[in-house]
Write an enzyme that holds these catalytic residues in place. Structure first.
Site, PDB file in Angstrom:
ATOM      1  CG  ASN A 260      60.238  83.016  52.827  1.00 40.92           C
ATOM      2  OD1 ASN A 260      59.244  83.638  52.489  1.00 40.92           O
ATOM      3  ND2 ASN A 260      60.312  81.687  52.736  1.00 40.92           N
ATOM      4  CD  GLU A 261      56.557  80.075  54.114  1.00 41.77           C
ATOM      5  OE1 GLU A 261      56.994  78.910  54.120  1.00 41.77           O
ATOM      6  OE2 GLU A 261      55.537  80.418  53.472  1.00 41.77           O
TER       7      GLU A 261
ATOM      8  CD  GLU B 183      56.037  83.099  49.606  1.00 37.90           C
ATOM      9  OE1 GLU B 183      55.562  81.953  49.479  1.00 37.90           O
ATOM     10  OE2 GLU B 183      57.201  83.297  49.997  1.00 37.90           O
TER      11      GLU B 183
ATOM     12  CD  GLN C 231      57.419  81.347  43.271  1.00 37.69           C
ATOM     13  OE1 GLN C 231      58.268  81.375  42.388  1.00 37.69           O
ATOM     14  NE2 GLN C 231      57.627  80.766  44.440  1.00 37.69           N
TER      15      GLN C 231
ATOM     16  CE1 TYR D 244      51.587  80.426  47.427  1.00 31.57           C
ATOM     17  CE2 TYR D 244      52.538  80.105  49.592  1.00 31.57           C
ATOM     18  CZ  TYR D 244      52.646  80.554  48.298  1.00 31.57           C
ATOM     19  OH  TYR D 244      53.819  81.130  47.852  1.00 31.57           O
TER      20      TYR D 244
ATOM     21  CD  GLU E  36      61.078  80.298  46.368  1.00 35.36           C
ATOM     22  OE1 GLU E  36      59.831  80.242  46.321  1.00 35.36           O
ATOM     23  OE2 GLU E  36      61.752  79.847  47.313  1.00 35.36           O
TER      24      GLU E  36
HETATM   25  O1  AHR Z   1      55.990  79.818  46.823  1.00 35.80           O
HETATM   26  C1  AHR Z   1      56.469  78.568  47.161  1.00 35.80           C
HETATM   27  C2  AHR Z   1      56.912  78.462  48.604  1.00 35.80           C
HETATM   28  O2  AHR Z   1      55.800  78.645  49.425  1.00 35.80           O
HETATM   29  C3  AHR Z   1      57.884  79.511  49.086  1.00 35.80           C
HETATM   30  O3  AHR Z   1      59.195  79.192  48.798  1.00 35.80           O
HETATM   31  C4  AHR Z   1      57.644  79.520  50.560  1.00 35.80           C
HETATM   32  O4  AHR Z   1      57.896  80.782  51.130  1.00 35.80           O
HETATM   33  C5  AHR Z   1      56.194  79.104  50.702  1.00 35.80           C
HETATM   34  O5  AHR Z   1      56.032  78.091  51.609  1.00 35.80           O
END
Ligand code: AHR
Length: 499
Positions: free
Chosen positions: A176-177, A303, A350, A252, A27
């Site tokens: 995205n999201e 992600e 990332q 995450y 990103e």
């Molecule tokens: O990877 C960092 C951020 O995490 C991304 O921009 C977003 O999609 C997610 O919340």
């Protein structure tokens, strides 16, 4: 004393492990692109960081997602094509670039730079279009600009910008999201937007392109949201089919853990959180199945990875690279293998410098983090048939959960060779592991084994000076009748191939 026993059921196939399960995400955030993949924000010349490109090339990345993340839904692709010196400088609503805290995007690195990178390293590109602040026309135009071989103004513009042949971009993400930074939409609202975008983007491949497109909707780690999205998606009066090939979620973990202040107890909790991936995959697959009874829609983990308290927006989401993070990646890749029947792709976050990156840079130096070594060790699984494993393992109580200390997955290639990955998640103890491979292993089998992270501190920060100490080493395997035995030191991961 044996304290864990794994049985590999080589005849009980799950499904093909799509190579795309080892995908990546990059990103315009912090030092991922500028200072990571590309030398600086301002350069006029082609200026990839060759040290990083070479490390990425060696990884054989199957797929790379770009340009975001949250950045994608505020990005207008036309800003990033044409002569670099004429490209506009724009805000970056969500992230600073490099470590300057300046939330601005120079657009030095755009569509051509990204797609050329993918071609150089043999990676399939995956472009995320702007649904939050863009429109379907802009998204469809991006497809036309990159992939169309005809006589239109957009195809000609690509040629004028230096690329005669169309690029072949198969994967297109629509937003995205969108439940968060991509427009704060309800599932019903996003489903309606998705249908609108998919109608225009998805129509491109009928007559205009030589290759098929695969369209990707962005889901949520809230599975009621996913279920409502799916219900609304199918809610057209006319039964018109529109493309929806994959639904994604992001996972995450470790967000309350500081790498600097971690201890053994916190590691266990962190690993439990990482392993929640298993339930997420089951639940999103169930949300799809409950509604899409006549369609085959894959699950993508778009992600994923460790996100610790050190990673804040002001520091470009940077955090130290450690063995404990790498172990979590190994455990998650095993989970992916177990779910190869529903998973079509996954992208760790990332690629360079940001979050659980595989490659880190500082000045003129670039190095591989321990997670990079895990991806290397797991590479033989790619394209194999995943098979069932049963594991009898010691466990540890962690709050209301139970952490299985030894974890594994296995796959078989088309020549009948079995590959097994085994992780000792226990940072306190060595475990002796016996492995029975039904019908495959015997005293005469050809066995090769490697291990990562023996005698390494799980929390040691890996940098340019010590990165080479984290490469795989040979692992001793005892083969007796049809049982293999290995001894795994604390916080280690092994890859064993049996011919
Ligand atoms: O990877 C960092 C951020 O995490 C991304 O921009 C977003 O999609 C997610 O919340």
């Amino acid at each position: 004393m044996t304290d864990a026993r794994i049985t590999v059921h080589t005849e009980a196939g799950i499904d093909r492990i799509e190579p795309e399960l080892h995908g990546h995400f990059s990103e315009h955030l912090g030092r991922c692109i500028y200072d990571g993949i590309w030398h600086s924000q301002e350069s006029d010349d082609e200026w990839f960081r060759e040290d990083v490109v070479s490390l990425l090339d060696d990884l054989n990345m199957p797929v790379l997602r770009w340009p975001g993340g949250c950045f994608a839904d505020d990005y207008h692709w036309e800003d990033g094509v044409g002569p670099r010196e004429e490209r506009p400088r724009r805000r970056n609503l969500f992230w600073s670039q490099d470590r300057s805290e300046t939330p601005e995007e120079p657009n030095t690195f755009g569509t051509h730079e990204f797609l050329d990178l993918c071609e150089r390293i043999g990676t399939e590109p995956y472009l995320a279009t702007n649904v939050g602040s863009g429109d379907p026309q802009e998204a469809a135009n991006w497809v036309e600009y990159t992939c169309y071989d005809g006589d239109t103004e957009l195809a000609d513009r690509r040629r004028e910008n230096g690329r005669e042949e169309p690029y072949e971009v198969r994967y297109w993400g629509l937003g995205n999201e969108n439940w968060g930074c991509g427009g704060q939409m309800t599932p019903e609202q996003y489903a309606r937007e998705y249908r609108r975008f998919a109608t225009y983007v998805g129509s491109m491949d009928n007559l205009m392109l030589d290759h098929d497109l695969e369209l990707i909707a962005c889901g949520f780690q809230n599975h009621t949201w996913n279920r409502r999205f799916m219900e609304e998606i199918g809610n057209t009066n006319w039964g018109v089919e529109f493309p929806l090939d994959h639904l994604t979620l992001h996972h995450y973990y470790g967000r309350t853990m500081s790498v600097a202040e971690a201890d053994e107890e916190k590691y266990d909790k962190f690993l439990i959180e990482a392993l929640e991936m298993d339930e997420h995959i089951e639940r999103i697959a169930a949300a799809i199945d409950a509604v899409a009874t006549t369609r085959d829609i894959g699950v993508i983990i778009d992600e994923w990875g460790a996100w610790h308290t050190e990673a804040v927006a002001e520091s470009g989401l940077e955090q130290p690279g450690t063995v404990i993070d790498a172990l979590s990646a190994a455990a998650v890749l095993d989970v992916f293998n177990h779910h190869s029947d529903v998973l079509t792709m996954s992208n760790i976050a990332q690629t360079v410098n940001v979050l659980q990156c595989l490659v880190e840079t500082e000045g003129d130096e670039a190095w591989a983090r321990p997670t990079y070594r895990v991806f290397d060790l797991y590479a033989p699984h790619k394209g194999n048939e995943a098979v069932q494993t049963s594991i009898d393992t010691p466990t540890r109580d962690v709050d209301d959960n139970e952490l299985s200390l030894v974890r594994a997955s296995a796959s078989v290639d088309d020549k009948g060779e079995t590959y097994i990955t085994v992780t000792n998640l226990d940072c306190r103890g060595t475990h002796t592991v016996e492995i029975d491979i039904e019908g495959a292993a015997s005293a005469s089998s050809d066995v090769d084994a490697a291990v990562l992270f023996e005698e390494q501190d799980p929390d040691l920060k890996v940098d340019a000076n010590n990165a080479d100490a984290f490469v795989a080493e040979d692992l001793d395997v005892t083969v007796e009748s049809d049982t293999l035995t290995v001894e795994l030191e604390p916080s280690t991961v092994a890859g064993i191939s049996v011919q």
